[in-house]
Motif scaffolding. Structure first.
Motif, PDB file in Angstrom:
ATOM      1  N   ILE A   1       6.641  13.100   1.499  1.00 49.40           N
ATOM      2  CA  ILE A   1       7.225  11.771   1.702  1.00 49.40           C
ATOM      3  C   ILE A   1       6.167  10.723   1.364  1.00 49.40           C
ATOM      4  CG2 ILE A   1       8.321  10.183   3.330  1.00 49.40           C
ATOM      5  CD1 ILE A   1       9.191  12.692   4.948  1.00 49.40           C
ATOM      6  N   ILE A   2       6.488   9.876   0.392  1.00 45.45           N
ATOM      7  CA  ILE A   2       5.599   8.800  -0.026  1.00 45.45           C
ATOM      8  C   ILE A   2       6.137   7.509   0.575  1.00 45.45           C
ATOM      9  CG2 ILE A   2       4.558   7.593  -1.991  1.00 45.45           C
ATOM     10  CD1 ILE A   2       3.880  10.616  -1.876  1.00 45.45           C
ATOM     11  N   THR A   3       5.233   6.713   1.124  1.00 45.01           N
ATOM     12  CA  THR A   3       5.637   5.474   1.767  1.00 45.01           C
ATOM     13  C   THR A   3       5.034   4.263   1.062  1.00 45.01           C
ATOM     14  OG1 THR A   3       3.753   5.426   3.285  1.00 45.01           O
ATOM     15  CG2 THR A   3       5.730   6.607   4.016  1.00 45.01           C
ATOM     16  N   ALA A   4       5.699   3.149   1.221  1.00 46.70           N
ATOM     17  CA  ALA A   4       5.167   1.848   0.833  1.00 46.70           C
ATOM     18  C   ALA A   4       5.118   1.033   2.108  1.00 46.70           C
ATOM     19  CB  ALA A   4       6.055   1.170  -0.203  1.00 46.70           C
TER      20      ALA A   4
ATOM     21  N   ASN B   1       0.858  -1.177   0.000  1.00 47.47           N
ATOM     22  CA  ASN B   1       0.000   0.000   0.000  1.00 47.47           C
ATOM     23  C   ASN B   1       0.892   1.224   0.000  1.00 47.47           C
ATOM     24  OD1 ASN B   1      -2.625  -1.311   0.260  1.00 47.47           O
ATOM     25  ND2 ASN B   1      -1.844  -1.961   2.247  1.00 47.47           N
ATOM     26  N   PHE B   2       0.470   2.254  -0.714  1.00 46.61           N
ATOM     27  CA  PHE B   2       1.253   3.474  -0.839  1.00 46.61           C
ATOM     28  C   PHE B   2       0.456   4.621  -0.253  1.00 46.61           C
ATOM     29  CE2 PHE B   2       2.130   0.586  -4.315  1.00 46.61           C
ATOM     30  CZ  PHE B   2       3.488   0.397  -4.164  1.00 46.61           C
TER      31      PHE B   2
ATOM     32  N   GLY C   1       0.945  -4.277   5.185  1.00 46.66           N
ATOM     33  CA  GLY C   1       0.146  -4.204   6.410  1.00 46.66           C
ATOM     34  C   GLY C   1       0.412  -2.866   7.072  1.00 46.66           C
ATOM     35  N   SER C   2       0.820  -2.895   8.326  1.00 45.26           N
ATOM     36  CA  SER C   2       1.125  -1.642   9.025  1.00 45.26           C
ATOM     37  C   SER C   2       2.628  -1.362   9.071  1.00 45.26           C
ATOM     38  CB  SER C   2       0.564  -1.700  10.454  1.00 45.26           C
ATOM     39  OG  SER C   2       1.195  -2.748  11.161  1.00 45.26           O
ATOM     40  N   GLN C   3       3.415  -2.203   8.399  1.00 43.83           N
ATOM     41  CA  GLN C   3       4.872  -2.087   8.437  1.00 43.83           C
ATOM     42  C   GLN C   3       5.400  -1.270   7.260  1.00 43.83           C
ATOM     43  OE1 GLN C   3       6.950  -3.448  10.891  1.00 43.83           O
ATOM     44  NE2 GLN C   3       8.557  -2.293   9.866  1.00 43.83           N
TER      45      GLN C   3
ATOM     46  N   MET D   1       8.237   2.747  -7.485  1.00 42.22           N
ATOM     47  CA  MET D   1       8.442   3.606  -8.654  1.00 42.22           C
ATOM     48  C   MET D   1       7.237   3.547  -9.596  1.00 42.22           C
ATOM     49  SD  MET D   1      11.150   5.401  -8.339  1.00 42.22           S
ATOM     50  CE  MET D   1      11.100   6.076  -9.983  1.00 42.22           C
ATOM     51  N   GLN D   2       6.646   2.379  -9.772  1.00 38.99           N
ATOM     52  CA  GLN D   2       5.449   2.272 -10.620  1.00 38.99           C
ATOM     53  C   GLN D   2       4.318   3.127 -10.049  1.00 38.99           C
ATOM     54  OE1 GLN D   2       4.910  -1.975 -10.689  1.00 38.99           O
ATOM     55  NE2 GLN D   2       6.571  -2.277 -12.154  1.00 38.99           N
ATOM     56  N   HIS D   3       4.170   3.103  -8.728  1.00 33.21           N
ATOM     57  CA  HIS D   3       3.162   3.946  -8.089  1.00 33.21           C
ATOM     58  C   HIS D   3       3.463   5.427  -8.346  1.00 33.21           C
ATOM     59  CE1 HIS D   3       0.448   5.643  -5.120  1.00 33.21           C
ATOM     60  NE2 HIS D   3       1.482   6.331  -4.653  1.00 33.21           N
TER      61      HIS D   3
END
Length: 143
Positions: free
Chosen positions: A36-39, A5-6, A42-44, A79-81
Motif C-alpha cells: 500500500i502506497i500512501t500520499a 510525501n509518498f 504533513g501527517s495527514q 501516479m507520477q510517483h
C-alpha cells in the motif's frame, strides 16, 4: 496545497488504511499482504493505492483520493510517483470506464481481456459478470 510525501504504508498502520477505505471506498478491503502506497500532506493521509500480487504480476487496485483532496492534482501526483518508483511491465489495473483516460496519461494501455494473464482474466471476468464497468489495462514502461 503543501508538499505531498509518498511512502509505503507501515504494517502497523493497516487499521488506519482500513478505516479510511471503509469511510470513503467501502468495497475496498486492504489486506496485510498488499503493498500500500500512501500520499500525505504533513501527517495527514490524503490518498492510497494498493498492489496485490497475483501469480507473476501485480494488480493495482483501490486507488483512493480522500474527497477533501480531490480536484487538486493529488491523483496525478500519486501516479507520477508510482511511474517513477513503483510501476513495472507486469502491473495491471482494472479501471472504471470513466477513469480510462486518467490511467492512460500515466503509462497504462487498454488491453483486451484475453491479453490478461489467466489468473487476472478470471478475476476480471468475475467483476464484469457482477455488473462492474471496467477496462483491463497494463502498464507499459516508456523506457
Amino acid at each position: 496545497m503543501d508538499t505531498l510525501n509518498f511512502d509505503l504504508l507501515a504494517p502497523i498502520k493497516l487499521p488506519l488504511a482500513k478505516k479510511i477505505y471503509k469511510s470513503h471506498y467501502p468495497a475496498a478491503k486492504p489486506k496485510s499482504d498488499e503493498r500500500i502506497i500512501t500520499a500525505q500532506v504533513g501527517s495527514q493521509l490524503c490518498a492510497l493505492v494498493r498492489f496485490r500480487s497475483i501469480e507473476n504480476c501485480r494488480l493495482m487496485t483501490g486507488m483512493l483520493v480522500i474527497p477533501d483532496y480531490r480536484l487538486q492534482g493529488v491523483g496525478h501526483k500519486l501516479m507520477q510517483h508510482l511511474v517513477q518508483q513503483e510501476l513495472a511491465e507486469q502491473d495491471f489495473c482494472f479501471a472504471l470506464a470513466h477513469l480510462e483516460t486518467f490511467y492512460c496519461q500515466h503509462g497504462f494501455q487498454t488491453i483486451d481481456k484475453d491479453a490478461l494473464p489467466n489468473a487476472l482474466k478470471q478475476l476480471f471476468l468475475r467483476y464484469i459478470q457482477g455488473g462492474k464497468s471496467l477496462v483491463a489495462m497494463q502498464y507499459v514502461d516508456p523506457n
